[in-house]
Every structure is written in C-alpha cells, then in structure tokens.
Scaffold this active site. Sequence first.
Site, PDB file in Angstrom:
ATOM      1  N   GLU A  34      25.849  39.053  38.173  1.00 29.22           N
ATOM      2  CA  GLU A  34      26.170  38.132  38.413  1.00 29.22           C
ATOM      3  C   GLU A  34      26.772  37.988  39.936  1.00 29.22           C
ATOM      4  OE1 GLU A  34      29.243  36.897  36.670  1.00 29.22           O
ATOM      5  OE2 GLU A  34      30.970  38.717  36.692  1.00 29.22           O
ATOM      6  N   ASP A  53      34.716  27.408  34.757  1.00 30.93           N
ATOM      7  CA  ASP A  53      35.538  28.234  34.680  1.00 30.93           C
ATOM      8  C   ASP A  53      35.930  28.628  35.980  1.00 30.93           C
ATOM      9  OD1 ASP A  53      33.625  29.612  34.964  1.00 30.93           O
ATOM     10  OD2 ASP A  53      33.885  30.647  33.127  1.00 30.93           O
TER      11      ASP A  53
END
Length: 705
Positions: A411, A610
């Site tokens: 990521e 989030d």
Amino acid sequence: MTDRIERSGLQVDAKLAQFIDTEVLAPIGKDPQSFWSGFTALVSEFAPRNRALLAKRDELQAQIDAWHGERAGKPLDQGEYQAFLKQIGYLVPEPESFIVTTEKVDPEIAEMAGPQLVVPVLNARFLLNAANARWGSLYDAYYGTDALDAEPAQGKGYDPVRGAAVIAAGRAFLDKAVPLASGSWADIDDVAVVELATPAQYRGTTQKGRLYRSNGLAIEVVIDPSHPVGSTDKAGIADIVLEAALTTIVDLEDSIAAVDAEDKLLAYANWLGVIRGDLTDTFEKGGQTLTRALAEDKALTTSEGETVSLPGRSLLFVRNVGHLMTNPAILLPDGSEIPEGVMDAVITSAISAQDVKKLSRFANSRQGSIYIVKPKMHGPEECAFTNDLFDAVEDLLELQRHTVKVGVMDEERRTSANLAACIHAVKDRIVFINTGFLDRTGDEIHTSMRAGPMIRKGAIKASGWIQAYEKRNVAIGLKHGLSGRAQIGKGMWAAPDRMAAMMVEKIGHPKTGANTAWVPSPTAATLHAMHYHEVDVFGVQEEKAAEAIPGLDELLAIPLADGTNWSEDEVREELDNNAQGLLGYVVRWIDQGVGCSKVPDINDIGLMEDRATLRISSQHMANWLLHGVCSEEQVLDSLKRMAAKVDAQNASDTLYEPMAGNWERSLAFQAACDLVFKGVEQPNGYTEPLLHAWRLKKKSALVDA
C-alpha cells in the site's frame, strides 16, 4: 497522570504491566523477569533501527521533492525519473529468481479462496461478529439487502412474498454451485434423494442438514420442516448456510483510535479474549439483553460415517501498526516513547503464544502459526526489519523459527515498485500480500506532491498506474510461488448498504486471481462468498501465471493534471467532496475515539471510512492548495460549510458535538484544518501524528471536565 512501574529499565503503564505478567505470561509459563529483560534488550536493538528507517523515508522524500522542484513545468521523462530513483536508492535491483518457502500455513490461507473481514479490535461485539462470520445465512443476506432483486419486505414481521423470492434465489444459487444430475433444486421435495451432477460434492450430514462443497467452500442446506421458512418449503429447506469469511484481520491499526495505554490495553485484552476463546459482549437490542460469544465448531458426519469437526470461526490474523508511531504506554530508559509497532509485535505474539501452546478453548491456527499483518512498510529494507524483529520476538518467547508469519500490505509506492524484493525479504514467513488502493493513492499524492497538481480524486481511481499496480501485485505474487502457500488479496468494498452493486462489481476480484478480498460486514462476506463458487480462483491463477508483469513505466506514471483549468464550480465541488468526507471521519475519531464507521458521504450514502480515506482527502486538498488550484480562503470556506452538513448528518447522535460555529472550541474541526493546511509537511502524508495529538488533547479535556 499515568501510573507507571519499572520493568528492566522500561517505564510501563502499571495496568498494562499487570495484564502482561498475569494474563499473558503466566499461562505460557514465561518468567516475567526474563521476559522484561529480554524485551528491554529487544527494544534497545530495534528502536534505533526503527528511527533510522523513518529518517531514510524523510531523506528520500526530500530528494524527490527537490528533483520535482528543479523540473517544475517540464514533462516527466520516465527514463530520467527512474534513473534518479535508482540513484537515490528508492528503486532497488530485482532479486535473483526465488520461490517463497513458508511452511505450516493453515488451509484457509494457502488452499482456499474466500472473503476476508477486517474488524476494529476495540469493539468486542463487532469482533465477535466477525470471528463468527465463518458461516453465514444466505437467506438472511438476501432477505435483508438489495442483493435480492425483488420488492422490499412489507410490514414488521416476516414477509412471505419476499421470503418466496429469497427461496427462489437460493435454489438458483444451488443450481449453479451444486448442480443436479437432471432438473432443478426448485423442483425437489426430498433433499435426501437428490442425485448430483458431481456426486463428490456431497460431503455428509450436519446436525441441521446436508453439506456440500464447491470450489473448496462448504454449503450447508438446512432441513427443518418445523421452521417458519422450512414449513413453507416443499423440501423442508429452512436455510442455505455458506462458508463465508475464511479469514478475519483483527485490526490494531487504521480502523481504531488507540493513542495511549488505556486504548492499547483494551486492544490487547480483546485480542487475548478471542485467542483464549472466552471473549463475550453483552448489549441491548430490541428491548432485550443479549450476550455474544464465539461460535462452536460444526460437526460433520461424512458419507463414510466418520465424524469430523469443521471450524466454526474465521481464522484470525492480527494487524499490528506500522513503523511510524510511538506510544506512551511504555517509555524507554531515555524517557522516549516505545515504537508502537515493536510493542505490538511483542505483545500480540505473546498473547498468540497461548494458541500455539494449545491453551485456548478453540484453536485459531491448527498449524501452530501466528499471523500478523504488517501495514505501511516502505520498501524491502523495512520488510527486512520486520523479518528481523519477528526473529527476535520468536527468540524472546521461545517459539520455533518462523512461527510468526507476516502479511505484507502493498500500500506504499516504494513497496509497489520493489514488491519482489519486499517478498524476498520475508520469503520464509510470508502468508499474505494485498493491494490497498486507498493508502496507496495517498502515498502516490504525497510522494509526487511537488510534481504538480493532481487530477480530481475520482479520476485517480481510473488512472493507468492503479491498473498496473493491481495487476503487478497478483503477477509478482504468483511468480514467486504464493499460490498454494499464501493469500493474494484485494481491497475493501466500502459501501455496506449497496450489496447489489457489490455482487456485480466485486466478482472482478477473484477473476484477477486474488484468492481473498475485503468486505465490510458478515452479511457482505456471505454474499461475496458466492463469487468464489462461480470463479475457480486457483484455475485463474494458473492462467495468470503465464501473463507478463506490467512494467514500472505504467506503475510510476504520476496522475498529474497537466494543462487542466478547472472552473470555480469544479474546484468548489472537489473541495466540498474532500472536506465533507474528511470532517465526517475526523469528528468521530477525535471526539468519540471511533476509528472506523459508516460515514455518510456528501450525497448521504453510507461509506466505510478509515484513516486511508482520510489520507487521500487531506493530501489531495493539500496538493491543490500548494499548487494554487485553490486558496486557503476557499479551503476554509469548504471546511466550514461542510462542517454544518456533517453536523446535520449526525443530528440524531446524542454523543455528537457540533462543529459549526464552534470553530475555536471544536478540537475535531481544528484537527481537520491541520490535516489540510499542514498536509504537505506530514511524514509520507500520514494522518496519525495529527490525529493522535488532537485525540490526546480531547481525552485530557474530558478528564479535566
């Protein structure tokens, strides 16, 4: 003020120290003095290395910023760009040919394909729901969502018209997943005498019915003519229960707000509860007091007469935090805070050692492994650090080498560009890679912050680099032998109320060769499981293994808005969209300590938010502000107008503290402003440093009040 106790030179929160000594170490027979002495030695070695890695991140970013600054206004030449990235050590040489060698991996990870849940560890009820989502009612999933193309249920009780539509859809699913030798499941009146097109799909009987398998996943046809649904069914079928969330990531990272010893202790205690098997949660629902606990295993009598036990719960990973943050729960001998990722590695592994030593009520890993997902690592050097850290944790806890397995979240841009080298750094313990396009987009923006203004946020998702990123992850994983040993995963479906759309779109994940993908709820897991009955993922992986890996030119293409002149309305629309999502998330994080929740977007559609989504919004606004696409006045105007909208969206929440008109008093609004106006200077664009600082101020204010 925190009450601390000294442990081998470490100043440890007293309640945390007691928890570790009595609840964690005593059951595994570990001497506390030996543990704390070893912990101190471990931290003494790894804290300086951790700091050095963070300094390396800052050094690389500064060099990249300067390079883009010197070439302002010039088109990006990939050859020149990649040569520069190699020169500074951002791009490293590809490793020699290798295959991962991870052993003792549970079949849910290595040999099966199915949904994966991510659940905040601080919410015991959600945690239990996720752990129990190994099995899910297809009838309930259809009846309660828009995945069923039928009229909504009428009235307060059971609607037999919608129920009939659910039964018909269930039969259609069985016709595809467990086809009969002739005819349709809709026509049968006795399940016991059905003839299957593939007889081996029938596996035996459970206490409630008959069990079948399709593409490795179980399907339980529940027979109960006395049940309200079964009584209306000519075959007495009361439900179809699917094996759903094979694995669940219990999250100590992006989906929680844990800023101090109090928060971390609750996180560790809940992890201990699910590992030990005794976690419960009591709550009020519909005027009743309910208590939730972990589900029992499911007994199966095979067609050969043998009784076997099927896991009743999802196999659990635990996601530790990354390398960035420290935490005041433990202070080092020099008075500085402990690197939170190091603390997580030691304590979550020590808790999981109870499972390894078979002290738990239920087995999590039947192979005796501990599964830790490690997020936000930048490149192979940081993966190697994690590998060394896990070696040291195993030595401290006297566990066999590579008991602690690792999931690497692809990521961050430097990890994506060097993914093979990252896998190589943990090749003996890796069990998971996945793509997380949200955080990955945030890092894409921040890494190239000074290259120019980025295209609009919605357009980034369709840009070429993301397609290359998704394909490279699968292709590189397959090249290095992850199939049959590890999960290759895809990201989250963020709209829990839009299951019809999920059923259309998310089948694309198994079709890429990914053998797991994230879903936002147990219901979504049940529905997404249907995709794995439709797609033979391991067959797809065999086909994909022969395909070429997309090159770095595509991956490293920067999504710049070269020559674009947006109208004032377009700029306002983009700022409003970013500001509304940012504020809707931050206000719950700061004021209520909620790290992940369903937040209404600007169009009042509930989306799971989030820190990853926050990172994109804040970095995108900071980028446009830096390059003059918008002014500070325009940003502040959007933030204030959207604060009023977020206030209205939360009007029914009795705990909610309005922001509009309280600009100087609302810590949440001030935090949101900092995330944008100080966004350029945040390390790698992360939101954690500011969120933690403002949440600690809020907690302090609540204590003082």
